[in-house]
Enzyme design. Structure first.
Site, short mmCIF file in Angstrom:
data_model
loop_
_atom_site.label_atom_id
_atom_site.label_comp_id
_atom_site.label_asym_id
_atom_site.label_seq_id
_atom_site.Cartn_x
_atom_site.Cartn_y
_atom_site.Cartn_z
N THR A 38 31.73 28.77 -9.53
CA THR A 38 31.85 28.47 -8.13
C THR A 38 32.31 26.85 -8.24
O THR A 38 31.60 26.16 -8.76
CB THR A 38 30.47 28.75 -7.41
OG1 THR A 38 30.43 30.14 -7.56
CG2 THR A 38 30.66 28.17 -6.16
N CYS A 84 27.56 6.93 -23.44
CA CYS A 84 27.46 8.27 -23.53
C CYS A 84 26.38 8.78 -24.80
O CYS A 84 25.86 9.69 -24.81
CB CYS A 84 28.83 8.81 -23.92
SG CYS A 84 29.77 8.35 -22.63
N1 PLP Z 1 35.22 10.56 -22.37
C1 PLP Z 1 35.01 9.29 -22.17
C2 PLP Z 1 36.12 8.25 -22.87
C3 PLP Z 1 33.95 8.80 -21.71
O1 PLP Z 1 34.18 7.37 -21.33
C4 PLP Z 1 33.07 9.83 -20.97
C5 PLP Z 1 32.02 9.33 -20.36
O2 PLP Z 1 30.64 9.19 -20.52
C6 PLP Z 1 33.32 11.21 -21.35
C7 PLP Z 1 34.55 11.33 -21.82
C8 PLP Z 1 32.37 12.02 -20.70
O3 PLP Z 1 32.48 12.44 -19.57
P1 PLP Z 1 31.36 12.96 -18.36
O4 PLP Z 1 30.30 12.09 -18.18
O5 PLP Z 1 32.37 13.42 -17.14
O6 PLP Z 1 31.11 14.44 -19.32
#
Ligand code: PLP
Length: 387
Positions: free
Chosen positions: A243, A329
């Site tokens: 969804t 991240c």
């Molecule tokens: N790719 C890059 C270059 C990022 O900086 C991030 C950030 O956290 C991601 C992927 C992952 O994105 P999302 O948080 O939307 O899963």
């Protein structure tokens, strides 16, 4: 020192961005009275939701020079990266099993490749120079008849380095190999035209351009076939069942519309703030190194090593300023950043590095405050280490 600024100060716009109030306003009705499911075809609640999804698809497509039917909504760029890499690997397995990527990619690409490697795919990880850029000769030499995909990010989330996608895409097109880019950090910050850049697939996310978290997209060039990684109701042309996150999608669309309107001026202003910060730090401190090319860099990025200072200790000393010592991240890990190591930094230099990420809501007064606080904290920490 802090009279003109409100604390804490947010200088970590590569990790995420604050939600723009205009975007929040656009989303709110879809979290309350306008709650329809965009897949409900039999009543006005569903039609209303489907209509705003159409608008958002157009807004996102327009910012990247795509057609609305080339936008596949996902839960964010981690999913988009997984879908692009695994989706191509699965769909093209009769053609070959070789994927080319770069050592400095986001974990969402690197770990997906590592997962495929365990099931028999061959992965080439290109190196980068001290400037953070890949080498075209190394890329050209990496192709084999089994190569099915090249994945190179548009701009790095730590170093801010912008890869020359147009040339890389041209090299892939000449060889008939699909080209994917994790374009998360570039979206809304620098021009990104998927046709001009010869892209077949591009990962996007709303929360790095002042939209909500948990909403992303994968651009899939018309005619490119990928296998789904989520199976279910056949939404998004069968490429991504589930969804649709209507409020998130409305916010993502609005974020792209705003970015398209403000892009050149905003980038210029943010680059000016970033340069002011860099100039002050370099002028007032010794043994400070800017990592990577200044020329090929996102406007809001400054990645700096304060030599002989521990980055974690520095961040603790300036607690009212939000920056990062590595990629947000995977900030729960204490390993030196794989990006900085690939650029040739020692563990020690990587450990003394701070990533500043400036964005839409930062001001000159904040830059001056941050510069003064860092200069002061670095001097004090160096004095302590001598004592
Ligand atoms: N790719 C890059 C270059 C990022 O900086 C991030 C950030 O956290 C991601 C992927 C992952 O994105 P999302 O948080 O939307 O899963």
């Amino acid at each position: 020192m802090s009279s003109d600024v409100k604390l804490p100060i947010y200088f970590d716009n590569h990790a995420t961005t604050p939600v723009d109030p205009q975007i929040l306003d656009a989303m709110l009705p879809y979290l309350s009275s306008k709650f329809g499911n965009a897949a409900s075809h039999s009543h006005s609640f569903g039609w209303e939701a489907a209509t705003v999804v159409v608008t958002a698809r157009k807004q996102i497509a327009s910012l990247i020079g795509a057609s609305p039917n080339e936008i596949v909504f996902t839960s964010g760029a981690t999913e988009s990266d997984n879908l692009a890499v695994t989706g191509v690997a699965e769909a093209c397995k009769s053609k070959g099993n070789h994927i080319i990527t770069v050592a400095t990619e986001h974990r969402a690409v690197l770990d997906t490749c590592m997962h495929l490697e365990r099931s028999g795919y061959r992965i080439t990880r290109l190196s980068v120079g001290a400037d953070g850029l890949i080498d075209f000769d190394e890329l050209k030499a990496a192709f084999s008849p089994q190569t099915i995909l090249v994945s190179v990010m548009a701009a790095n989330n730590e170093s801010g380095i912008i890869q020359p996608l147009e040339e890389i895409g041209g090299i892939c097109r000449e060889r008939g190999v699909l080209f994917h880019s994790d374009a998360v950090q570039a979206l809304g910050r620098i021009p990104l035209d998927v046709k001009k850049l010869n892209l077949d697939l591009a990962s996007l996310t709303a929360h790095k351009c002042y939209g909500p978290k948990g909403c992303g997209a994968l651009y899939v060039r018309s005619g490119v076939k990928i296998s789904p990684i989520i199976h279910g109701g056949g939404h998004e042309g069968g490429m991504r069942s589930g969804t649709l996150n209507v409020p998130g999608i409305v916010g993502f669309g609005k974020a792209c519309e705003i970015a398209q309107n403000v892009l050149p001026e905003e980038s210029c202003r943010i680059a000016g703030l970033r340069n002011r910060l860099r100039d002050r730090l370099l002028a007032e401190l010794e043994d400070v190194v800017v990592n990577g090319s200044m020329e090929h860099r996102l406007p809001g990025n400054l990645n700096i090593s304060f030599l002989n200072v521990d980055g974690e200790a520095l961040m603790t000393a300036v607690k009212d300023i939000a920056v990062s010592s590595g990629s947000a991240c995977h900030s729960d890990k204490v390993d030196p950043s794989h990006v900085l190591k690939a650029m040739g930094l020692s563990d020690e230099a990587a450990g003394s590095t701070i990533r500043f990420g400036l964005g839409r809501f930062n001001t000159e007064a904040e830059v001056d405050y941050v510069a003064a606080r860092f200069v002061d904290a670095v001097k004090k920490l160096r004095e302590l280490s001598i004592a």
